[in-house]
Enzyme design. Structure first.
Site, PDB file in Angstrom:
ATOM      1  CB  CYS A  73      -0.890  -0.010   1.237  1.00 23.36           C
ATOM      2  SG  CYS A  73      -1.865   1.472   1.376  1.00 23.36           S
ATOM      3  CB  CYS A 173      -8.311   0.105   1.471  1.00 17.81           C
ATOM      4  SG  CYS A 173      -7.909  -0.809   2.954  1.00 17.81           S
ATOM      5  CE1 TYR A 327     -19.274  -9.391  27.332  1.00 19.35           C
ATOM      6  CE2 TYR A 327     -18.889 -11.711  27.849  1.00 19.35           C
ATOM      7  CZ  TYR A 327     -18.860 -10.377  28.218  1.00 19.35           C
ATOM      8  OH  TYR A 327     -18.411 -10.029  29.464  1.00 19.35           O
ATOM      9  CB  CYS A 452     -10.844  -9.459  19.660  1.00 15.61           C
ATOM     10  SG  CYS A 452     -11.904  -8.532  20.750  1.00 15.61           S
TER      11      CYS A 452
HETATM   12  N1  SAH Z   1     -19.995 -13.718  19.257  1.00 10.29           N
HETATM   13  C1  SAH Z   1     -20.405 -12.697  18.314  1.00 10.29           C
HETATM   14  C2  SAH Z   1     -20.163 -11.276  18.808  1.00 10.29           C
HETATM   15  C3  SAH Z   1     -18.820 -10.985  19.401  1.00 10.29           C
HETATM   16  S1  SAH Z   1     -18.418  -9.268  19.574  1.00 10.29           S
HETATM   17  C4  SAH Z   1     -19.765 -12.912  16.974  1.00 10.29           C
HETATM   18  O1  SAH Z   1     -18.789 -13.660  16.830  1.00 10.29           O
HETATM   19  O2  SAH Z   1     -20.255 -12.344  15.987  1.00 10.29           O
HETATM   20  C5  SAH Z   1     -18.838  -8.905  21.205  1.00 10.29           C
HETATM   21  C6  SAH Z   1     -20.310  -8.674  21.421  1.00 10.29           C
HETATM   22  O3  SAH Z   1     -20.496  -8.405  22.807  1.00 10.29           O
HETATM   23  C7  SAH Z   1     -20.921  -7.488  20.676  1.00 10.29           C
HETATM   24  O4  SAH Z   1     -22.041  -7.930  19.955  1.00 10.29           O
HETATM   25  C8  SAH Z   1     -21.332  -6.513  21.796  1.00 10.29           C
HETATM   26  O5  SAH Z   1     -22.496  -5.798  21.495  1.00 10.29           O
HETATM   27  C9  SAH Z   1     -21.545  -7.458  22.947  1.00 10.29           C
HETATM   28  N2  SAH Z   1     -21.429  -6.921  24.313  1.00 10.29           N
HETATM   29  C10 SAH Z   1     -20.621  -5.940  24.753  1.00 10.29           C
HETATM   30  N3  SAH Z   1     -20.723  -5.809  26.094  1.00 10.29           N
HETATM   31  C11 SAH Z   1     -21.624  -6.732  26.504  1.00 10.29           C
HETATM   32  C12 SAH Z   1     -22.141  -7.111  27.789  1.00 10.29           C
HETATM   33  N4  SAH Z   1     -21.757  -6.496  28.898  1.00 10.29           N
HETATM   34  N5  SAH Z   1     -23.023  -8.122  27.842  1.00 10.29           N
HETATM   35  C13 SAH Z   1     -23.424  -8.759  26.711  1.00 10.29           C
HETATM   36  N6  SAH Z   1     -22.977  -8.449  25.481  1.00 10.29           N
HETATM   37  C14 SAH Z   1     -22.073  -7.454  25.371  1.00 10.29           C
END
Ligand code: SAH
Length: 500
Positions: A73, A173, A327, A452
């Site tokens: 890039c 990009c 999550y 992550c």
């Molecule tokens: N497992 C999913 C999302 C992972 S990202 C996938 O792989 O697509 C993390 C996620 O946690 C997001 O959707 C965010 O909105 C959520 N999140 C953030 N804080 C949270 C909390 N305190 N309780 C529940 N979910 C939460």
């Protein structure tokens, strides 16, 4: 030897820093040099001197590492979005593996000194790595690009110069998917046709209209939705533009998002459909997902399938297990695991994502997945501490975010069982301490941690050890080619009776 700002010096780079930069020592004093690789002899200028460490800018490479490659890039250095473009892909994987290893041993307090293979400790943990098999470019299915004027008054888009709001115009990009790049170029030429000097938002004056272009592309379904983020809820100035954008052959829908605040946050709360659907659909494995613009969706779906495959492998499901997916976003991991589990319960804080998750279960005819909206630490704490005898109405009362409309209110949770497997996939800050304790009390046989950020993963593993869990396996699944970001899937299981 004490270093001073602007001093030029030759260094030998010893190791990677947390963001893939090179680290060298001068008489025990650590210097961080972006763009330098371990093993290299480099000439640098010192840019910042702090008490225990400092920063230096790479001026020239005197003796290059075999891992050094020419970045593709042209704006790589100014943009700063791809921290690792100067290293071969093998070296990128090595950096990410070393980073996880370093966090697990230093923050997670796991012992061991061999790399990248085994971490000998009470249990033997092998760090696995799954990387890109083809060319590690053109993967991102989502972009949010700032819009501005160049010095001649033309509308441009691109990326902010690192740590500033100056836009670097950038047509191609190399980590963005090619269809998105093509559409961005077409949108900019449409906007320039209607350029009257007031179309673009000026953040200093807080006036003008278009702030960002947000695009998401379903790489399996080829659906592509363009969202224009506007400063005011008035589209009269751009109705014709939006009509033309919607006429582009690769565009399946156009929507707007209203963000009238003086803020660095890109999008506001309100999305309005203008043409077509504001959702996109995409597939991971054989499961179709419907995704709202505000819902989280992984940016590299090809690697996501491998990541979820690893989560499934670590979950070791036989069909009899209750799984909690905390999550859960739009239910991606939940639905990926549901076919192999007795039942999955997903918990997520974004209401729209939970609505998507429920729809996604229906679209895929999956009947053994339930979804609850709320903060995982609150919901799980209530479920565990109120005991299995409470009714869902109690849970609703104590966690106001539970989606009352769609959840079957009044249904007893006495038929819920404690989980056999808990999956967590938190944002970078990791799991809330309250959640870790609730999981500890729920005492699942296995915990699959999708992370992550290896530093918070390691911190949470250390906390889970206090509840009798040990790290058994961990795998770096490289979802973020060319960048410093590290995704890890880890398996913990109970090996001893918990002290708590
Ligand atoms: N497992 C999913 C999302 C992972 S990202 C996938 O792989 O697509 C993390 C996620 O946690 C997001 O959707 C965010 O909105 C959520 N999140 C953030 N804080 C949270 C909390 N305190 N309780 C529940 N979910 C939460």
């Amino acid at each position: 030897m004490s270093l001073v700002k602007n001093q030029e010096i030759d260094l030998t780079i010893e190791s990677f820093g947390n963001s893939g930069e090179g680290v060298a020592h001068v008489d025990g004093y650590a210097l961080f040099v972006s763009g330098a690789l371990p093993g290299e002899r480099v000439h640098v200028v010192v840019t910042k001197v702090k008490k225990n460490y400092g920063y230096a800018r790479l001026l020239s490479v005197l003796d290059a590492s075999p891992d050094r490659v020419e970045p593709l890039c042209p704006v790589y250095k100014r943009c700063g979005g791809c921290e690792l473009q100067h290293m071969s892909y093998e070296a990128q994987l090595r950096f990410k593996t070393e980073r996880v290893y370093d966090c697990l041993t230093r923050i997670g307090r796991l012992s061991g000194n061999s790399l990248p293979g085994e971490i000998p400790g009470e249990s033997t943990v092998r760090l696995e790595v799954i990387g890109c098999e083809g060319e590690p470019w053109h993967y991102r299915n989502k972009v949010q690009l700032p819009v501005g004027y160049d010095k001649d008054g033309n509308i441009v888009t691109g990326f902010y110069v690192a740590r500033s709001h100056e836009i670097i115009p950038c047509d191609e990009c190399y980590i963005q998917d090619k269809k998105i790049s093509g559409v961005v170029t077409e949108i900019i030429s449409i906007l320039n046709k209607y350029n009257n000097g007031a179309l673009v938002y000026d953040e200093t004056e807080h006036h003008g209209l278009i702030r960002h272009i947000y695009i998401r592309h379903g790489q399996q379904t080829d659906q592509l939705v363009v969202c224009l983020v506007l400063n005011v809820d008035d589209t009269r100035l751009i109705d014709d533009c939006m009509y033309e954008i919607n006429s582009l052959s690769d565009v399946s829908g156009v929507c707007i998002n209203i963000n009238n605040k003086r803020t660095n946050v890109i999008t506001g709360d309100k999305y309005i459909s203008v043409f077509g659907d504001i959702f996109i659909e995409d597939k991971i494995g054989d499961i179709t997902f419907r995704i709202a613009p505000e819902s989280f969706y992984q940016v590299n779906p090809h690697m996501t399938e491998k990541l979820y495959g690893k989560a499934l492998e670590y979950a070791s499901l036989t069909g009899n297990e209750v799984v909690w997916d905390l999550y859960c976003g739009i239910g991606t991991i939940s639905l990926f695991l549901a076919k192999k589990a007795k039942k999955v319960v997903g918990v997520e804080i974004v209401d729209q994502a939970i609505k998507n998750a429920k729809e996604n279960a229906k679209i895929n005819s999956i009947n053994n997945a339930e979804f609850i909206c709320g903060a995982a630490e609150e919901i799980i704490d209530s479920l565990v501490n109120d005991g299995l005898q409470s009714s869902i109405a109690d849970v609703t009362a104590s966690t106001l975010l539970v989606d009352e409309d769609q959840y079957e209110i009044g249904r007893s949770i006495s038929d819920r069982e404690l989980p056999d497997v808990v999956v967590v996939d938190p944002p970078r800050k990791g799991c809330d301490e309250k959640l870790i304790s609730a999981i500890g009390k729920a005492s699942p046989a296995r915990i699959v941690y999708v992370s992550c950020d290896p530093a918070t993963l390691a911190r949470d593993i250390a906390r889970l050890r206090e509840f009798g869990y040990e790290l058994k396996k961990a795998c770096v699944v490289d979802q973020f080619w060319q960048t410093k970001h590290v995704e890890t899937c880890a398996l913990l299981s109970k090996t001893s009776v918990s002290a708590v």
